[in-house]
Scaffold this active site. Structure first.
Site, PDB file in Angstrom:
ATOM      1  CG  ASP A  66     -32.312  22.147  -2.945  1.00  0.00           C
ATOM      2  OD1 ASP A  66     -32.409  22.696  -1.980  1.00  0.00           O
ATOM      3  OD2 ASP A  66     -33.334  22.207  -3.936  1.00  0.00           O
ATOM      4  CG  ASP A 211     -35.577  27.253  -4.435  1.00  0.00           C
ATOM      5  OD1 ASP A 211     -35.038  26.782  -5.690  1.00  0.00           O
ATOM      6  OD2 ASP A 211     -35.360  26.071  -3.666  1.00  0.00           O
ATOM      7  CG  HIS A 269     -36.063  23.902  -7.981  1.00  0.00           C
ATOM      8  ND1 HIS A 269     -37.034  23.605  -7.068  1.00  0.00           N
ATOM      9  CD2 HIS A 269     -34.890  24.046  -7.188  1.00  0.00           C
ATOM     10  CE1 HIS A 269     -36.674  23.664  -5.960  1.00  0.00           C
ATOM     11  NE2 HIS A 269     -35.221  23.777  -5.998  1.00  0.00           N
TER      12      HIS A 269
END
Lengths: 302, 302
Positions: A66, A211, A269
Site C-alpha cells: 500500500d 507505518d 493510514h
C-alpha cells in the site's frame, strides 16, 4: 517560499471506496516531492491537479504494497508523456529490482533516467539544495520503514529598506549585517544590528511518519515540526492488534506529537474497519488538541 | 440467470482524473468474472459494491500496464481479507513471473491458491461450467492480446405447467419432451411438442475486445453478441496514430459491431486527449446506432 502538503491517500493496507493508499505531496515553490506512492496515486495526482513534470523526487517509506504499488503506473505514465529529465527515487534497494523486473516487459527504454538513492537503516541526510534539506530516520515496523523530514534551511536576516536607502551600505557591509554585525562607520557611527534588520521567518519543518508502532526514539529527530504526519491506523481500544501489527493508535500518534512539540498533528493510514473517522479525531485531540484528520485532497499550507 | 456487465475503467494507457484503466466485471448470478485489472480496480470494485469473495476468475487480455497493474493490489487485498478459496487467473505466462516476483517480498504464503491458465495465441475454449463457457480469440495489437467471449449454454425447453398438471408425465417423458419429443400415450393420444413447451431464451453472449486495431478475422467468432465491448481509443481523424499504435477508432469499432451483427456496441479505452466523449459516440453511431459509451460504474443487463 510556499510550502504545502497535499494528502493523496489515507487508507491502510485495505483501501475503501473513498480512501486511497498512502501518498502525500510536498510542494516547495512548485518543486514537488512525493512521499509514498500507493495504488492509484497517479489518478489522485490528476484529480488534485499536481503537475507530473514537477515531480523529481519520490520517497518510498517501505516495501509494503500500500506504499509503493502506484509507482509502476506513475513511472509508466511519465514515459508515455515523454518525460526526459531524471527522476530520483529514495527507497530500499529491493524496489529497484521490482521496477526493473516490471519494466523489462514494457519498455526497451523508458526515455528518462531513474536515479536511485538507497535508504540507510539509520538517520541520515538524503537530499539538500539551496533552501531545503530532506533527512530520513527509522520507524518501528515489521520491515525497515523510513520516516522523512523536510525542513527549510535557516534564512538570512533581511535588512530594512529605509536603512539601505539612507546609508547605502556596500555589498560587503550588507553581507556582514545579514550575518548579525552592527553597522559601523569610520567616523564613529554605530547602529546596532537589530535596529536595521528584520528577523527571518523560522524555518518550517514537515515530518512524515508512515507505518510504525509507538516509538520514543524518534522524538528527538522530529522535534518542533510545524506539521507532523503520524499514522494512526487504529482506535485506542485496538491496542492489542496495533502492537501485533506494529502500527499506532490515535493516542500513540497524539503522544508523539505532544512529546515532540509539534505544532499540528495530521493523522492518517486509517484501518478500513472505521467508516466514520471523527471518533479517531476525538481520541487524538484528547491528548493533542491541534490534531487534524488526513483526507484525500486536503492541502495544508505550512 | 442474471447476466450483467459493469464497467470499472474506461481510460487508455494514461488515466485521467475521472477515467480509470481497463477493467470490467461480468456477473452471472453472483459468479463474478473480472476482465482486465488496471491500476485502481480494487478501489473501483469497492466503489461499485462488487463482492470480492465472488471473484474467482480473472482474465487478463495482455501485458500492457493499464490492463494488469491493479492485480498486485487486488491479490494482496484478497490475502489480507483472509481468502482461502482458489483464484483462477487466465493470462500469458509472463504475468505469473511478475506476480511471483512481487509476492516473494510480502508473503511467505498468501493463504490461497492461484491457479494459472496460460492463454494460447489462438482461439480456444478456456472455461466451462453447467451454464456458461468462456472462450478466447486473438486480437491485433503490439503484443499478444486475447479477446474473450462469455456465452450461456443453450437452455432446455420449458414444459407448460397446465400440461404437467393435467397429464402428469413421467420423469422420462419430461426429459424427452424437453429434448423436443411429442407427447404420445399408448391409447393413441399425441400432443405435438410445440403445444406443450415454451421455447427457451436465446443464450446470451458478451464479447470483450480490449486493445486491437481493426481486424476482420474476429468477426466470425464474435458474431451475434448481445453486448460487444470494443475499444475505440481514437476519433476517426486520428486514424494514423491508431494504426501506428495498433488501436481502433470509433469507426473501426462500429464497423466491427455492424459486420458481426452485435445487438449493442459498448466503446471504451478512450485516449486521455478527449475531455468530452459525446463526439466519439456520435461518430460510432453514424455507422452503428446501437452504440453506448463506457463509463465508470455503468451496468448493463444483458
Amino acid at each position: 517560499m510556499s510550502f504545502s502538503v497535499t494528502v493523496l491517500g489515507t487508507s491502510s493496507a485495505l483501501p475503501t471506496s473513498d480512501r486511497f493508499p498512502s501518498a502525500q505531496v510536498v510542494n516547495l515553490s512548485e518543486r514537488i516531492f512525493l512521499f509514498d506512492c500507493g495504488e492509484g496515486t497517479q489518478m489522485q495526482l490528476r484529480k488534485f491537479k499536481v503537475r507530473f513534470s514537477r515531480i523529481n523526487h519520490i520517497f518510498i517509506s517501505h516495501l509494503h504494497a500500500d506504499h509503493y504499488l502506484g509507482l509502476f503506473g506513475l513511472l509508466s505514465s511519465f514515459a508515455l508523456m515523454g518525460r526526459k529529465h531524471a527522476l530520483h527515487i529514495y527507497c530500499v534497494k529491493e524496489l529497484k529490482s521490482l521496477i526493473d523486473f516490471q519494466f523489462k516487459y514494457f519498455f526497451d527504454s523508458i526515455g528518462y533516467e531513474i536515479v536511485y538513492h538507497f535508504l540507510p537503516n539509520c538517520s541520515s541526510l538524503i537530499y539538500e539544495d539551496n533552501s531545503v534539506k530532506v533527512s530520513t530516520f527509522i520507524l518501528n515496523h515489521r520491515i525497515q520503514c523510513n520516516g522523512f523530514i523536510v525542513e527549510e534551511k535557516p534564512k538570512e536576516k533581511k535588512i530594512r529598506k529605509e536603512f539601505v536607502a539612507e546609508y547605502k551600505p556596500t555589498i560587503k557591509e550588507i553581507v556582514n549585517i545579514k550575518k548579525g554585525d552592527d553597522y559601523v562607520r569610520e567616523e564613529g557611527l554605530c547602529i546596532s544590528n537589530n535596529e536595521i534588520t528584520i528577523e527571518p521567518e523560522r524555518p518550517r519543518k514537515y515530518v512524515y511518519c508512515s507505518d510504525t508502532s509507538y516509538i520514543e526514539s524518534i522524538i528527538d529527530v522530529i522535534r518542533n515540526a510545524d506539521l507532523l504526519y503520524h499514522e494512526a491506523t487504529f482506535a485506542a481500544k485496538e491496542q492489542v492488534i496495533a502492537t501485533a501489527t506494529q502500527h499506532s493508535t490515535t493516542l500513540d500518534a497524539a503522544n508523539i506529537a505532544s512529546k515532540s512539540n509539534a505544532k499540528t498533528l495530521l493523522i492518517g493510514h486509517f484501518s478500513s474497519r472505521y467508516k466514520k473517522l471523527e471518533p479517531l479525531l476525538d481520541e487524538a485531540r484528547s491528548i493533542f488538541p491541534q490534531t487534524i484528520l488526513a483526507k484525500e485532497g486536503l492541502r495544508i499550507d505550512l
